[in-house]
Design an enzyme around this catalytic site. Structure first.
Site, mmCIF file in Angstrom:
data_model
loop_
_atom_site.group_PDB
_atom_site.id
_atom_site.type_symbol
_atom_site.label_atom_id
_atom_site.label_comp_id
_atom_site.label_asym_id
_atom_site.label_seq_id
_atom_site.Cartn_x
_atom_site.Cartn_y
_atom_site.Cartn_z
ATOM 1 N N GLU A 188 0.802 -1.228 0.000
ATOM 2 C CA GLU A 188 0.000 0.000 0.000
ATOM 3 C C GLU A 188 0.838 1.283 0.000
ATOM 4 O O GLU A 188 0.701 2.130 0.884
ATOM 5 C CB GLU A 188 -0.991 -0.029 1.181
ATOM 6 C CG GLU A 188 -1.902 -1.254 1.101
ATOM 7 C CD GLU A 188 -2.911 -1.368 2.238
ATOM 8 O OE1 GLU A 188 -2.794 -0.618 3.219
ATOM 9 O OE2 GLU A 188 -3.828 -2.207 2.125
ATOM 10 N N GLU A 201 -5.717 -10.708 -2.468
ATOM 11 C CA GLU A 201 -6.600 -10.595 -1.290
ATOM 12 C C GLU A 201 -8.080 -10.516 -1.677
ATOM 13 O O GLU A 201 -8.849 -9.758 -1.075
ATOM 14 C CB GLU A 201 -6.235 -9.354 -0.459
ATOM 15 C CG GLU A 201 -4.776 -9.271 -0.073
ATOM 16 C CD GLU A 201 -4.443 -8.120 0.867
ATOM 17 O OE1 GLU A 201 -5.366 -7.487 1.431
ATOM 18 O OE2 GLU A 201 -3.245 -7.834 1.038
HETATM 19 C C1 XIL Z 1 -6.157 -7.203 7.795
HETATM 20 C C2 XIL Z 1 -6.416 -8.472 8.582
HETATM 21 O O1 XIL Z 1 -7.334 -9.258 7.911
HETATM 22 C C3 XIL Z 1 -6.939 -8.147 9.955
HETATM 23 O O2 XIL Z 1 -7.028 -9.334 10.721
HETATM 24 C C4 XIL Z 1 -6.011 -7.147 10.618
HETATM 25 O O3 XIL Z 1 -6.545 -6.751 11.796
HETATM 26 C C5 XIL Z 1 -5.832 -5.925 9.749
HETATM 27 O O4 XIL Z 1 -5.353 -6.305 8.503
HETATM 28 N N1 XIL Z 1 -5.053 -5.226 3.219
HETATM 29 C C6 XIL Z 1 -3.973 -5.956 3.658
HETATM 30 C C7 XIL Z 1 -4.130 -6.910 4.775
HETATM 31 O O5 XIL Z 1 -2.894 -5.904 3.035
HETATM 32 O O6 XIL Z 1 -2.964 -7.060 5.529
HETATM 33 C C8 XIL Z 1 -5.283 -6.518 5.674
HETATM 34 O O7 XIL Z 1 -5.477 -7.552 6.624
HETATM 35 C C9 XIL Z 1 -6.534 -6.287 4.860
HETATM 36 C C10 XIL Z 1 -6.329 -5.170 3.874
#
Ligand code: XIL
Length: 360
Positions: free
Chosen positions: A150, A267
């Protein structure tokens, strides 16, 4: 009691023996996997069996984030991350590392140290030493790393679209990105090194801004020979509050391919907020969008595979936020399996997308 436990066990083993998404992906030389929180694999055997059936790759939902791996300056803790690694190994699954550098999920001491008046070289060590330690520790075991997660942020309204509020950017400007990639390359020369980001697939304006920012960033990184080898498209989609058009997304993928990058959907989940009350209708809409999205993604020869952020609506980061639950208390229906681990139309959409994909 013993009989019940035994029959539950047999039932879950049956789940694990069914043909899963990983097989559909593997048949085309692709990968399917998902993010998991390690404790779920140990505490929920039926869920673990669904993961065994479907996932050819695991990524830690949080255990590999720095807040967990380095809670104190001299206190590394890889025990939770390692448990997921062991589960993956036991079931012949690949693993991804996520993430080495992110603006979020950092330990408090680190943010404080970066904010203090200290020589720059010391702050650089806070970045590169960590990458060296973690990278070497898992070297040879991970398929790929999200080295920087990000890096862009349209909400800061900067001309270059960079996430300048990141604690890393505040110290180093965007040079933290090249420092991170070089350190990762040195620590684990075999993992594919990814830049990973969200909000790049839809036609809406803020996605367009993010695509432009990413392509310009890649221009700058490639001009300096920074070893960025892959781009991860998070793929957090919205079924009812977005605009997906195949040609816009396909065009972006072609632009990324032009840099010689490998691609992955890292994701995927599809939010159902704003949709109709009928779960069946929402499931159908979500499956439709999943299929349209994946058909474009898997058409790209640079695409290595697809990971969803979780596998079952029983556990999802989206439902962890109360405002994403439905008024009847039911969880968001964003993942391939429902809260009872039953396959949803989204599961079938992913399977069909793999079956229809050109073989690598
Ligand atoms: C999220 C996890 O799912 C949660 O359990 C945690 O509290 C916060 O992060 N983008 C990403 C991930 O790159 O690392 C994030 O994961 C979701 C959004």
């Amino acid at each position: 009691m013993a009989a019940t436990a035994a029959s539950a066990c047999i039932k879950t083993e049956v789940i694990a023996a069914e043909e899963g998404l990983k097989t559909a992906a593997q048949n085309k030389g692709l990968i399917y996997g998902c993010a998991v929180g390690g404790p779920l694999l140990e505490n929920d055997p039926a869920f673990a069996d669904a993961v065994i059936r479907d996932a050819g790759m695991l990524v830690h939902e949080y255990e590999m984030k720095r807040k967990y791996t380095q809670p104190r300056p001299r206190g590394y803790d890889f025990s939770k991350a390692d448990r997921v690694m062991e589960f993956a190994k036991r079931h012949s699954m690949k693993t991804r590392g996520h993430p080495l550098v992110w603006h979020a999920a950092n330990p408090e001491w680190l943010i404080e140290a970066l904010g203090e008046r200290r020589p720059r070289i010391e702050k650089e060590r806070l970045l590169t030493e960590y990458i060296g330690i973690v990278g070497r520790r898992y070297s040879g075991r991970l398929h790929s790393w999200d080295v920087v997660n990000e890096a862009v942020n349209h909400e800061e309204w900067r001309g270059d679209g960079m996430r300048a509020t990141s604690p890393w950017y505040k110290v180093f400007g965007e040079s933290y990105i090249e420092l991170a990639f070089h350190a990762a390359k040195e620590a684990d020369p075999n993992a594919i090194l990814f830049l990973n980001d969200f909000g790049v697939e839809s036609t809406v304006r803020w996605n367009e801004q993010r695509r432009t920012a990413i392509l310009k960033l890649l221009d700058r990184l490639k001009a300096k020979n920074v070893p960025v080898e892959g781009f991860g498209i998070q793929g957090h989609l919205y079924a009812y509050n977005d605009r997906f058009e195949e040609d816009v997304f396909a065009n972006f993928l072609r632009q990324l391919e032009g840099y010689g990058l490998k691609l992955m959907i890292t994701e995927l989940d599809v939010r159902d907020r704003g949709g109709p009350p009928s779960p069946a209708q929402r499931d159908a809409d979500i499956a439709g969008l999943t299929r349209r999205f994946l058909d474009v993604a898997l058409e790209s020869r640079a695409m290595l595979g697809v990971l969803t952020w979780g596998l079952s609506d029983r556990y999802s980061w989206v439902s962890a936020e109360p405002e994403n639950k439905w008024p009847d208390g039911k969880p968001a229906r964003i993942l391939p399996l429902d809260e009872n681990l039953a396959k949803k139309p989204m599961w079938s959409a992913i399977k069909t997308a793999f079956e229809q994909a050109p073989a690598r």
